[in-house]
Scaffold this motif. Structure first.
Motif, PDB file in Angstrom:
ATOM      1  N   ILE A 171       0.867  -1.180   0.000  1.00  0.00           N
ATOM      2  CA  ILE A 171       0.000   0.000   0.000  1.00  0.00           C
ATOM      3  C   ILE A 171       0.907   1.234   0.000  1.00  0.00           C
ATOM      4  N   GLU A 177     -10.172   5.189   0.074  1.00  0.00           N
ATOM      5  CA  GLU A 177      -9.080   4.312  -0.324  1.00  0.00           C
ATOM      6  C   GLU A 177      -8.830   3.230   0.729  1.00  0.00           C
ATOM      7  N   TRP A 190      -8.979  -0.841   0.325  1.00  0.00           N
ATOM      8  CA  TRP A 190      -7.844  -1.700   0.632  1.00  0.00           C
ATOM      9  C   TRP A 190      -8.195  -2.737   1.691  1.00  0.00           C
ATOM     10  N   TYR A 196      -0.312  -6.426  -5.645  1.00  0.00           N
ATOM     11  CA  TYR A 196      -1.344  -5.398  -5.615  1.00  0.00           C
ATOM     12  C   TYR A 196      -0.735  -4.154  -4.974  1.00  0.00           C
ATOM     13  N   THR A 197      -0.812  -3.037  -5.687  1.00  0.00           N
ATOM     14  CA  THR A 197      -0.241  -1.800  -5.174  1.00  0.00           C
ATOM     15  C   THR A 197      -1.052  -0.639  -5.736  1.00  0.00           C
ATOM     16  N   ASP A 198      -0.558   0.588  -5.525  1.00  0.00           N
ATOM     17  CA  ASP A 198      -1.202   1.779  -6.069  1.00  0.00           C
ATOM     18  C   ASP A 198      -0.160   2.558  -6.865  1.00  0.00           C
ATOM     19  N   TYR A 199      -0.504   3.758  -7.305  1.00  0.00           N
ATOM     20  CA  TYR A 199       0.441   4.522  -8.125  1.00  0.00           C
ATOM     21  C   TYR A 199       1.719   4.862  -7.355  1.00  0.00           C
ATOM     22  N   VAL A 248      -2.782  -2.534 -10.229  1.00  0.00           N
ATOM     23  CA  VAL A 248      -2.723  -1.183  -9.669  1.00  0.00           C
ATOM     24  C   VAL A 248      -4.125  -0.768  -9.208  1.00  0.00           C
ATOM     25  N   ILE A 249      -4.286  -0.537  -7.922  1.00  0.00           N
ATOM     26  CA  ILE A 249      -5.556  -0.054  -7.386  1.00  0.00           C
ATOM     27  C   ILE A 249      -5.621   1.439  -7.678  1.00  0.00           C
ATOM     28  N   ASP A 250      -6.546   1.815  -8.566  1.00  0.00           N
ATOM     29  CA  ASP A 250      -6.569   3.140  -9.170  1.00  0.00           C
ATOM     30  C   ASP A 250      -7.991   3.693  -9.058  1.00  0.00           C
ATOM     31  N   THR A 251      -8.206   4.636  -8.169  1.00  0.00           N
ATOM     32  CA  THR A 251      -9.554   5.092  -7.837  1.00  0.00           C
ATOM     33  C   THR A 251     -10.343   5.512  -9.063  1.00  0.00           C
ATOM     34  N   THR A 253     -10.274  -0.329 -10.578  1.00  0.00           N
ATOM     35  CA  THR A 253     -10.938   0.890 -10.135  1.00  0.00           C
ATOM     36  C   THR A 253     -11.924   0.637  -8.997  1.00  0.00           C
TER      37      THR A 253
END
Length: 780
Positions: free
Chosen positions: A266, A289, A293, A341-344, A367-370, A404
């Protein structure tokens, strides 16, 4: 006796000095890739040293004998005057033995000197080889010379190069670039062991649904308010997760599922990214967010996969096996994770610290991208040329690797989150206890209320207004006195407030959070503002830099028409009302109607625990971005001689669109299955997303390859005077006014989003499961 001992001591010192000088050539600082000078280098040297060892052993034995002889003379000390001749004879024998020992020592010295000379000579030859390597000219390695030039100038810029043996010499550059990286051919004089074929990997462990979340709470760790929030949420929803897991297990009917090794990093919670969220958890900061997560962690764990969770850069480096330094050197051992699994923020950290390995392993990233990342912003070259480059895009990933919070665009994978489900008893109790004149305002920060006095005054005429705005010592100045402000509430208390309220009202911000779905699930009507003109990067600071156009035209403009487009488009009335807040009469009429409207609690299936488990299970089992797809390759250039197999598509019975032909033979192993494919032609002002939606379908970018062919235009009775292959996120498409057809040159640019009034687009559509837009009917 003293003379004998002296000879022995001299011999040992001489040998230790000689051998010690040899071993000192092996400096502690020498790397594994440094060419060394060693005494034990050749067969001849090893034979000499074995003989030396034998002679030393003989020497020690002789010294022991001499010592015993000397001791034996002690019995005659009292009789020296009477027996002088008896002492003389042993002394004469002793001198002969000393001469023999001296001769042996002389021989040893000669042999050691020869070894030293040979060793030094070989060392000079090897050292000369180290300093005089030439850059090989091999067409298989076209970047070798440029990489060596870069190493000459920059090898000291990162300590990891020295860690791998680079010391500034030409040969050390070539050794590194051929054995650690892969830009140069292996050097012929390097000792390389023949690679032993590795045994086949053992069968994968099978994933089993878990019944206890205690281990997950341990994995998440402690020390941050954000982590505490996520753990509380997981505990609160634990029973719902376990019930959903039992239902999905029955649905899958014992189907085999490989257990995946998954790293969850994260990035936005790391200190290196600033971690602006954790300090604001208790002060009304955004929690969307962290809600997502927490639900991702719970879903992956309940599905039975092996997890590692990191919220620090140091932990990330440790789990990935990153070499010491600043991240320019690649990983030297295989990545131990099937998925990451990660974000930007985490994506940027991985790129900085994995070196060249990031390119190799990025297919495993999710990529967890809102808000989502559309293909036009993801393709670096295209984004740069066409003005789509933003702060967060241009990663050249497969667009489906971005996941998303809401199903904004089918180009990305819809990950989502969950809202609490109610049983029948709870639903009836909520309906009985609703207060029709009670409203709760969406917004925990005081700034959201600023400038909303006009709306609040109208609302206050009909309803009692409640707020959950954070404050420390006094009432926030932006909140009117007639508002009953509860301050920040724990999740269960906020749920109780929603179960009493009739109306949940939004004032335009925050965008697309989870709270409206929670309110609707608790029987509230959600009232939100229609944006006219739509909010975008041109008129609103919040959207600047977002890598999506959200159904805009060919220009790089992010647009949303309301505070929560998903609620407006996928739920709608009577649960969701979208009105123009600038029109006081429309706003007031909506409030009056809402007060008279009876609604039941409603939660879309895709936002239930079972819906999210179902979706993530399908992604893990079927999405694979690391192996070559079985889909037909997309054309790169136009060639008159290019021959393609007959199209597997056929006209539907009513001749309005194309479907997969029953006579096409064996269907490729595609996911989603190709049997769900339909090809429709858009209107000039419509995106493919909208085109498919108008036919009760969902745009499926995976299928673009099947219709990116010239014969598909003919099957749809589209006349093409010319056909060109170009990079454009709107292609394949036809410009009907000039009868020009265009096919996509770059597969990463296949996109359901975007339109241009000049073109009618070819759109791949599919069916979907009821309440689960991310999956087709046969996708589970």
């Amino acid at each position: 006796r003293i003379f004998v001992l002296g000879i022995g001591f001299f011999t040992l010192c001489f040998l230790m000095t000689s051998l010690g000088g040899q071993f000192s050539a092996k400096r502690l600082g020498d790397s594994p890739f440094t060419i060394r000078t060693e005494v034990m280098g050749a067969l001849e040297s090893r034979g000499v040293l074995r003989r030396m060892s034998d002679m030393l052993e003989m020497l020690m034995k002789r010294m022991d004998i001499l010592a015993r002889l000397e001791n034996s003379t002690d019995f005659h000390k009292g009789d020296e005057a009477r027996f002088p001749l008896d002492r003389f004879q042993p002394a004469a024998g002793l001198m002969e033995r000393i001469q023999a020992i001296a001769q042996n020592v002389s021989d040893i010295a000669i042999k050691v000197d020869q070894i030293l000379r040979n060793s030094l000579l070989n060392g000079k030859v090897m050292e000369g080889r180290r300093d005089q390597c030439e850059v090989p000219r091999d067409p298989k390695y076209p970047d070798c010379a440029a990489k060596v030039e870069w190493m000459r100038a920059r090898w000291t810029s990162d300590p990891c190069y020295a860690f791998f043996g680079v010391d500034g010499t030409e040969c050390s550059f070539l050794i590194y670039l051929s054995e650690v990286e892969w830009f140069c051919p292996p050097l012929p004089w390097r000792n390389r062991t023949v690679a032993v074929p590795s045994p086949p990997p053992p069968p994968r462990a099978q994933a089993a649904f878990r019944r206890d979340l205690a281990r997950l709470l341990e994995l998440i760790g402690t020390g941050k308010e954000s982590l505490s929030f996520m753990k509380k949420r997981i505990r609160h929803l634990a029973q719902q997760w376990l019930r959903a897991a039992r239902r999905l297990e029955q649905k899958l009917a014992g189907r085999q599922r490989d257990q995946k090794h998954i790293l969850i990093h994260i990035g936005f919670l790391t200190e290196e990214s600033g971690d602006v969220f954790s300090p604001r958890v208790l002060k009304g900061g955004p929690l969307g967010e962290m809600v997502q997560w927490a639900d991702i962690l719970a879903a992956l764990f309940v599905l039975g996969h092996s997890l590692r969770v990191t919220v620090s850069l140091k932990e990330l480096q440790s789990h990935l096996g990153v070499p010491p330094g600043r991240g320019n050197c690649p990983l030297t051992s295989p990545l131990p994770f099937d998925l990451i699994y990660t974000d930007y923020h985490g994506l940027q950290q991985m790129k900085q610290h994995m070196g060249l390995s990031f390119k190799k392993y990025r297919c495993r990233v999710r990529v967890i991208d809102t808000f989502g990342t559309e293909p036009a912003y993801n393709h670096e070259e295209y984004a740069t040329l066409r003005g789509y480059r933003t702060n967060w895009g241009y990663w050249n990933l497969q667009p489906a690797q971005f996941m998303t919070m809401f199903p904004h665009t089918p180009d990305n994978s819809f990950m989502g989150f969950v809202s609490e489900e109610l049983n029948q008893t709870e639903r009836q109790l909520i309906k009985a206890n609703k207060v029709s004149s009670m409203a709760v305002v969406y917004g925990k920060e005081a700034s959201i209320w600023k400038g909303k006095e006009k709306f609040l005054a109208i609302l206050n005429k009909y309803m009692e207004i409640h707020g959950t705005v954070y404050y420390e010592t006094q009432r926030p100045p932006e909140v009117p006195a007639f508002v009953k402000n509860h301050g920040l509430l724990p999740q269960h208390e906020f749920q109780q407030l929603l179960r009493k309220a009739k109306l949940f009202i939004g004032f335009g911000f925050p965008y697309e959070g989870p709270a409206p779905l929670e309110a609707i699930a608790n029987g509230c009507v959600f009232l939100q503002a229609r944006f006219n003109p739509p909010h975008s990067s041109l008129n609103h600071e919040f959207f600047r830099g977002k890598p999506t156009s959200r159904e805009a035209t060919g220009t790089a403009v992010f647009q949303v028409s309301s505070q929560h487009p998903y609620a407006e488009d996928f739920i709608g009335k009577p649960h969701v009302w979208t009105v123009d807040y600038n029109n006081s009469e429309e706003f007031e009429a909506a409030i009056k109607t809402i007060m008279r409207t009876q609604v039941d609690p409603y939660l879309p299936y895709e936002y239930t625990c079972e819906g999210m488990l179902e979706r993530i299970h399908a992604y893990i089992q079927h999405q694979d971005f690391c192996t070559t797809s079985s889909l037909p390759p997309s054309p790169k250039t136009k060639s008159p001689a290019m021959q393609s197999p007959p199209s597997p598509l056929a006209l539907s019975p009513n001749a309005t669109h194309l479907v997969w032909s029953p006579s096409a033979g064996r269907a490729p192993q595609a996911w989603p299955p190709v049997a769900s494919l339909q090809v429709w032609v858009s209107e000039p002002q419509h995106t493919c997303t909208e085109t498919c939606r108008r036919h009760g379908l969902v745009c499926e970018p995976t299928f673009f390859s099947f219709l990116n062919k010239e014969e598909v235009f003919l099957q749809l009775s589209i006349a093409c005077d010319s056909t060109e292959f170009e990079m454009n996120h709107l292609y394949p498409a036809v410009a009907e006014n000039v009868r020009e057809c265009y096919l996509q040159k770059e597969p990463l640019l296949f996109s359901c989003a975007g339109y241009n009034t000049k073109y009618r687009r070819l759109c791949p559509c599919r069916d979907f499961r009821r309440g689960q837009v991310a999956l087709c009917r046969d996708c589970l």
